[in-house]
Design an enzyme around this catalytic site. Structure first.
Site, PDB file in Angstrom:
ATOM      1  N   PHE A  13     136.778 121.882 149.070  1.00 15.40           N
ATOM      2  CA  PHE A  13     137.546 120.699 149.482  1.00 15.40           C
ATOM      3  C   PHE A  13     138.886 121.061 150.115  1.00 15.40           C
ATOM      4  O   PHE A  13     139.769 120.229 150.252  1.00 15.40           O
ATOM      5  CB  PHE A  13     137.797 119.725 148.305  1.00 15.40           C
ATOM      6  CG  PHE A  13     136.587 119.473 147.471  1.00 15.40           C
ATOM      7  CD1 PHE A  13     135.527 118.743 147.981  1.00 15.40           C
ATOM      8  CD2 PHE A  13     136.487 119.986 146.188  1.00 15.40           C
ATOM      9  CE1 PHE A  13     134.389 118.521 147.214  1.00 15.40           C
ATOM     10  CE2 PHE A  13     135.348 119.771 145.417  1.00 15.40           C
ATOM     11  CZ  PHE A  13     134.305 119.031 145.935  1.00 15.40           C
ATOM     12  N   SER A  14     139.064 122.337 150.462  1.00 18.87           N
ATOM     13  CA  SER A  14     140.367 122.761 150.980  1.00 18.87           C
ATOM     14  C   SER A  14     140.512 122.485 152.474  1.00 18.87           C
ATOM     15  O   SER A  14     141.598 122.629 153.019  1.00 18.87           O
ATOM     16  CB  SER A  14     140.553 124.266 150.722  1.00 18.87           C
ATOM     17  OG  SER A  14     139.524 124.999 151.370  1.00 18.87           O
ATOM     18  N   GLU A  91     130.084 129.072 155.339  1.00 21.19           N
ATOM     19  CA  GLU A  91     129.581 129.436 154.007  1.00 21.19           C
ATOM     20  C   GLU A  91     129.200 130.914 153.969  1.00 21.19           C
ATOM     21  O   GLU A  91     128.140 131.297 153.448  1.00 21.19           O
ATOM     22  CB  GLU A  91     128.379 128.559 153.619  1.00 21.19           C
ATOM     23  CG  GLU A  91     128.667 127.075 153.627  1.00 21.19           C
ATOM     24  CD  GLU A  91     129.358 126.568 152.364  1.00 21.19           C
ATOM     25  OE1 GLU A  91     129.724 127.397 151.501  1.00 21.19           O
ATOM     26  OE2 GLU A  91     129.540 125.345 152.262  1.00 21.19           O
ATOM     27  N   GLN A  93     130.074 133.256 152.199  1.00 17.06           N
ATOM     28  CA  GLN A  93     129.905 133.871 150.871  1.00 17.06           C
ATOM     29  C   GLN A  93     128.438 133.923 150.453  1.00 17.06           C
ATOM     30  O   GLN A  93     128.075 134.682 149.567  1.00 17.06           O
ATOM     31  CB  GLN A  93     130.734 133.116 149.819  1.00 17.06           C
ATOM     32  CG  GLN A  93     130.158 131.800 149.325  1.00 17.06           C
ATOM     33  CD  GLN A  93     130.477 130.631 150.248  1.00 17.06           C
ATOM     34  OE1 GLN A  93     131.078 130.798 151.292  1.00 17.06           O
ATOM     35  NE2 GLN A  93     130.070 129.421 149.857  1.00 17.06           N
ATOM     36  N   CYS A 147     145.825 120.186 143.799  1.00 19.12           N
ATOM     37  CA  CYS A 147     145.160 120.222 142.494  1.00 19.12           C
ATOM     38  C   CYS A 147     144.720 118.807 142.114  1.00 19.12           C
ATOM     39  O   CYS A 147     145.503 117.863 142.206  1.00 19.12           O
ATOM     40  CB  CYS A 147     146.128 120.766 141.450  1.00 19.12           C
ATOM     41  SG  CYS A 147     145.486 120.656 139.769  1.00 19.12           S
TER      42      CYS A 147
HETATM   43 ZN   LIG Z   1     147.301 121.444 138.556  1.00 17.50          ZN
END
Ligand SMILES: [Zn+2]
Length: 196
Positions: A13-14, A91, A93, A147
């Site tokens: 989601f970054s 993707e 990775q 976050c």
């Molecule tokens: Zn946090």
């Protein structure tokens, strides 16, 4: 002339796919030929994501999408056309270990290689060959979302909210957390979550 390798990485989601799609759009806008490769077996949201993001720019230039069976990196080498200017790998990775020599040889052939992928798995281990790809890259960009718990800091990791132990579990089982909140969550503490 040698090409360039650029890695865009970060937690889930970054905004990695958005940034990759932006760079692909930029290349197409310059009239360059682009091939995009992504692992067929990990057909999670992000692939639909990049498909959708690219569908808006697909009409504009020479763009081909390749789902790669089993994440076999050799497939990229086999299907890269000599006329292609830009190879995008999403993707990364999930690709086989030989992704590293494949990427190096594409650069040596003069390609611009754009790589998107997760840096760490949910246990803070470097994911697949992403660490090696960052080492050989000319440029590395780390992108972050906030976050999902404290909303104060940049997220650091994709925290798994379910109990599966396999490294690869595809689905909506993850939330982005900063390191402090990740430590609380992995120590079994209940943390507040803000879901949009
Ligand atoms: Zn946090």
């Amino acid at each position: 002339m040698a090409g360039l390798v650029k890695v865009i990485t970060g937690e889930m989601f970054s905004g990695k796919s958005q940034e990759l799609a932006r760079l692909i759009g930029e290349s197409l806008g310059q009239g360059l030929e682009v091939q995009v490769f992504y692992p067929a077996h990990a057909a999670r949201g992000s692939h639909r994501d990049i498909d959708q993001r690219l569908s808006s720019i697909r009409g504009e230039g020479k763009l081909t999408l390749h789902p790669v069976p089993g994440g076999n990196a050799q497939y990229i080498a086999d299907w890269t056309r000599c006329t292609t200017d830009v190879i995008a790998i999403d993707e990364a990775q999930f690709f086989s270990d030989d992704i590293v020599p494949v990427v190096k040889s594409l650069r040596r052939e003069g390609k611009l290689v754009l790589i998107g992928g997760l840096d760490q798995d949910y246990l803070e281990h470097p994911f697949g060959r992403m660490g090696d790809l960052m080492c050989i890259a000319n440029d590395v960009v780390k992108v972050h979302t906030f976050c999902a718990s404290c909303r104060q800091d940049d997220a650091y990791i994709s925290h798994r909210v379910t109990r599966e132990q396999d490294q690869v579990v595809i689905g909506d089982n993850y939330i982005p957390l900063c390191e402090d909140c990740y430590l609380l969550a992995t120590n079994g503490q209940a943390i507040p979550l803000f879901v949009d």
